[in-house]
Design a protein around this motif. Structure first.
Motif, mmCIF file in Angstrom:
data_model
loop_
_atom_site.group_PDB
_atom_site.id
_atom_site.type_symbol
_atom_site.label_atom_id
_atom_site.label_comp_id
_atom_site.label_asym_id
_atom_site.label_seq_id
_atom_site.Cartn_x
_atom_site.Cartn_y
_atom_site.Cartn_z
ATOM 1 N N ARG A 193 46.220 40.528 44.667
ATOM 2 C CA ARG A 193 47.198 40.524 45.773
ATOM 3 C C ARG A 193 47.744 39.122 45.989
ATOM 4 O O ARG A 193 48.961 38.921 46.114
ATOM 5 C CB ARG A 193 46.558 41.049 47.066
ATOM 6 N N GLU A 194 46.848 38.152 46.031
ATOM 7 C CA GLU A 194 47.270 36.767 46.278
ATOM 8 C C GLU A 194 48.102 36.225 45.125
ATOM 9 O O GLU A 194 49.110 35.539 45.328
ATOM 10 C CB GLU A 194 46.039 35.887 46.524
ATOM 11 N N LEU A 195 47.684 36.494 43.905
ATOM 12 C CA LEU A 195 48.447 36.033 42.746
ATOM 13 C C LEU A 195 49.794 36.740 42.675
ATOM 14 O O LEU A 195 50.794 36.153 42.240
ATOM 15 C CB LEU A 195 47.654 36.270 41.460
ATOM 16 N N GLY A 196 49.834 38.000 43.106
ATOM 17 C CA GLY A 196 51.098 38.732 43.116
ATOM 18 C C GLY A 196 52.124 38.087 44.035
ATOM 19 O O GLY A 196 53.327 38.089 43.744
ATOM 20 N N ALA A 251 57.398 30.135 40.745
ATOM 21 C CA ALA A 251 56.484 29.253 40.013
ATOM 22 C C ALA A 251 55.666 30.025 38.987
ATOM 23 O O ALA A 251 55.249 29.467 37.966
ATOM 24 C CB ALA A 251 55.554 28.533 40.980
ATOM 25 N N VAL A 252 55.443 31.297 39.266
ATOM 26 C CA VAL A 252 54.643 32.156 38.381
ATOM 27 C C VAL A 252 55.531 33.281 37.864
ATOM 28 O O VAL A 252 56.152 33.995 38.652
ATOM 29 C CB VAL A 252 53.417 32.726 39.125
ATOM 30 N N GLU A 253 55.580 33.421 36.554
ATOM 31 C CA GLU A 253 56.459 34.430 35.956
ATOM 32 C C GLU A 253 55.822 35.806 35.868
ATOM 33 O O GLU A 253 56.505 36.825 35.950
ATOM 34 C CB GLU A 253 56.899 33.963 34.567
ATOM 35 N N ALA A 254 54.503 35.842 35.671
ATOM 36 C CA ALA A 254 53.829 37.136 35.551
ATOM 37 C C ALA A 254 52.336 36.944 35.804
ATOM 38 O O ALA A 254 51.788 35.869 35.568
ATOM 39 C CB ALA A 254 54.054 37.747 34.174
ATOM 40 N N VAL A 255 51.719 38.006 36.297
ATOM 41 C CA VAL A 255 50.272 38.041 36.490
ATOM 42 C C VAL A 255 49.759 39.347 35.903
ATOM 43 O O VAL A 255 50.326 40.411 36.143
ATOM 44 C CB VAL A 255 49.895 37.960 37.991
ATOM 45 N N ARG A 256 48.698 39.245 35.115
ATOM 46 C CA ARG A 256 48.092 40.432 34.513
ATOM 47 C C ARG A 256 46.588 40.391 34.738
ATOM 48 O O ARG A 256 46.022 39.333 35.007
ATOM 49 C CB ARG A 256 48.357 40.482 33.004
ATOM 50 N N GLY A 257 45.954 41.535 34.556
ATOM 51 C CA GLY A 257 44.505 41.526 34.578
ATOM 52 C C GLY A 257 43.926 42.701 35.314
ATOM 53 O O GLY A 257 44.639 43.631 35.720
ATOM 54 N N ARG A 258 42.619 42.639 35.506
ATOM 55 C CA ARG A 258 41.899 43.716 36.182
ATOM 56 C C ARG A 258 40.585 43.141 36.706
ATOM 57 O O ARG A 258 39.933 42.373 36.020
ATOM 58 C CB ARG A 258 41.662 44.871 35.211
ATOM 59 N N GLY A 259 40.222 43.510 37.929
ATOM 60 C CA GLY A 259 39.003 42.964 38.507
ATOM 61 C C GLY A 259 39.125 41.464 38.695
ATOM 62 O O GLY A 259 40.207 40.943 38.974
ATOM 63 N N LEU A 260 38.012 40.757 38.545
ATOM 64 C CA LEU A 260 38.024 39.298 38.700
ATOM 65 C C LEU A 260 38.422 38.630 37.391
ATOM 66 O O LEU A 260 37.691 37.809 36.826
ATOM 67 C CB LEU A 260 36.653 38.802 39.165
ATOM 68 N N GLY A 282 38.480 41.305 43.129
ATOM 69 C CA GLY A 282 39.583 41.382 42.173
ATOM 70 C C GLY A 282 40.853 41.893 42.817
ATOM 71 O O GLY A 282 41.948 41.389 42.544
ATOM 72 N N ASP A 283 40.722 42.895 43.686
ATOM 73 C CA ASP A 283 41.899 43.381 44.420
ATOM 74 C C ASP A 283 42.515 42.253 45.244
ATOM 75 O O ASP A 283 43.745 42.083 45.287
ATOM 76 C CB ASP A 283 41.511 44.548 45.331
ATOM 77 N N THR A 324 35.581 43.543 35.035
ATOM 78 C CA THR A 324 36.808 44.217 35.485
ATOM 79 C C THR A 324 36.614 45.115 36.700
ATOM 80 O O THR A 324 37.549 45.771 37.151
ATOM 81 C CB THR A 324 37.401 45.075 34.349
ATOM 82 N N GLY A 325 35.387 45.152 37.249
ATOM 83 C CA GLY A 325 35.111 46.045 38.365
ATOM 84 C C GLY A 325 34.407 47.315 37.941
ATOM 85 O O GLY A 325 34.049 48.140 38.787
#
Length: 401
Positions: free
Chosen positions: A321-324, A331-340, A316-317, A235-236
């Motif tokens: 950013r790219e997934l956001g 096409a993408v409803e939500a993105v979650r997570g931390r780090g890689l 991870g940042d 997670t960083g």
């Protein structure tokens, strides 16, 4: 039939169908890349569910394993060996704890944590015999032993394995009020994942982990953090708990601790807590074996520099950013997570998580689905930014198609 088809047909015929792997047959791997039996290369964006944080075939870890293979691989705990004390000392230092109880798999470590908490509850807290309760969170994943699936809320993991082990209370993840109301004088521990991986990389609300820490201290209850997937750089930070400045009473570690070379797990805590064990009361033939300790010592040395944690934080940042940006396109409803580490909820109209994973496989990118429409992204921490971007480009192409 092709080499791939032959291998898959043989596996289907002669192995129990307890997994549903993607139809790729890996023959070799290096870094963040895997090559199949027909010479096709794939970018690994799963990293063995974080067991391969340091990449495939990491030279430092392979060299450590080879050197130990030439010396001694197993003594059992009937005898001391010359890597054991260093392993326990260095891992305790990394965790800011005092004592280590080594095992092999993550599930073994969770079972060990459960036994530790119960024994501590009876010997130290004074809970009446047979009355100890452990609070867990809904949608948890701690392993697949009979005891562990007894407190799972996943029907696939739980169905048809009863009768179930008693002594567990399930509350909603992230809900401090429910946790407080579930605590009684017989509660000995709260066992949670700081980030729920199998549930879709669920990050709890800000303040939840500090709240758990405060509640458990107030009620003389152990806070057990299952960092098997989230720990050791993913997670960083070294541990996901660090993002909120929390130190639990006990870490449960596994996966990356073995460097993707051998299974290594451990429970790490204070001498007051792990000191409840006496010889013969718990053990494992292979737990803390010389080969495992040699590899894990190299993992610990690599983590002590902080470079892998920093890399996971920086890349991870970029990943998030790219997934956001994808999350804003329908096409993408939500993105979650931390780090890689990211859970990506795909719009159902585009296909299931499994279908998206298969389409990505056709583009030479490997991920894995969970809970229907979610795919997980967790590349080795050694992945280059260029390779990560290449994988994200393939994801964009699949989603736009």
């Amino acid at each position: 039939m092709s080499a791939t088809e032959t291998a898959i047909a043989s596996a289907e015929a002669h192995s129990a169908h307890n997994y549903h792997p993607l139809p790729v047959v890996v023959a070799s791997a290096e870094g963040a890349w895997m090559t199949d039996v027909e010479g096709r290369r794939y970018l690994d964006l799963l990293a063995g569910y974080s067991a391969l944080n340091f990449g495939h075939g990491n030279r430092r870890l392979i060299d450590a394993a080879k050197a130990q293979l030439e010396r001694v691989t197993l003594t059992s705990r009937a005898f001391h060996h010359d890597r054991f004390a260093d392993f326990c000392t260095r891992l305790a230092e990394l965790c800011g704890m005092e004592m280590v109880l080594p095992m092999n798999t993550g599930a073994e470590a969770v079972e060990t944590a459960v036994k530790t908490a119960r024994k501590w509850g009876y010997r130290v807290k004074g809970v009446p015999d047979g009355m100890a309760k452990i609070i867990v969170a809904s949608d948890n994943f701690h392993g697949r032993t009979t005891t562990i699936i007894s407190f799972s809320t996943d029907p696939e993991a739980r169905a048809d394995y009863g009768p179930y082990t008693p002594g567990f209370e399930i509350v909603p993840y992230g809900d401090l009020t429910a946790l407080r109301e579930a605590m009684t004088e017989n509660t000995v521990a709260v066992l949670i994942e700081p980030i729920q991986g199998e549930a879709g990389v669920l990050v709890p609300p800000a303040g939840y982990l500090p709240g758990v820490r405060e509640l458990t201290r107030e009620r003389n209850v152990l806070f057990i953090a299952d960092e098997i997937q989230s720990g050791l750089g993913r997670t960083g930070k070294t541990f996901a708990c660090e993002h909120e400045g929390v130190v639990p009473d006990m870490y449960v570690l596994g996966k990356a601790l073995g460097g993707g070379v051998v299974p290594v797990s451990a429970v790490v805590s204070s001498a007051d807590i792990l000191g409840v064990f006496k010889p013969g009361e718990h053990g494992s033939t292979f737990g803390g074996n010389p080969l495992a300790c040699a590899v894990a010592l190299e993992v610990i040395a690599m983590l002590r520099t902080g470079e892998y944690q920093e890399r996971a934080a920086e890349l991870g940042d970029h990943l998030h950013r790219e997934l956001g940006l994808l999350a804003g396109g329908g096409a993408v409803e939500a993105v979650r997570g931390r780090g890689l580490w990211a859970g990506v909820d795909i719009a159902p109209a585009l296909g299931t998580g499994r279908e998206i994973s298969e389409r990505l496989m056709a583009e030479r990118v490997l991920v894995k689905d969970t809970h229907g429409s979610t795919i997980r992204i967790a590349p080795p921490l050694v992945i280059s930014k260029e390779d990560l971007d290449w994988g994200l480009d393939r994801l964009r192409a699949v989603l736009s198609a």
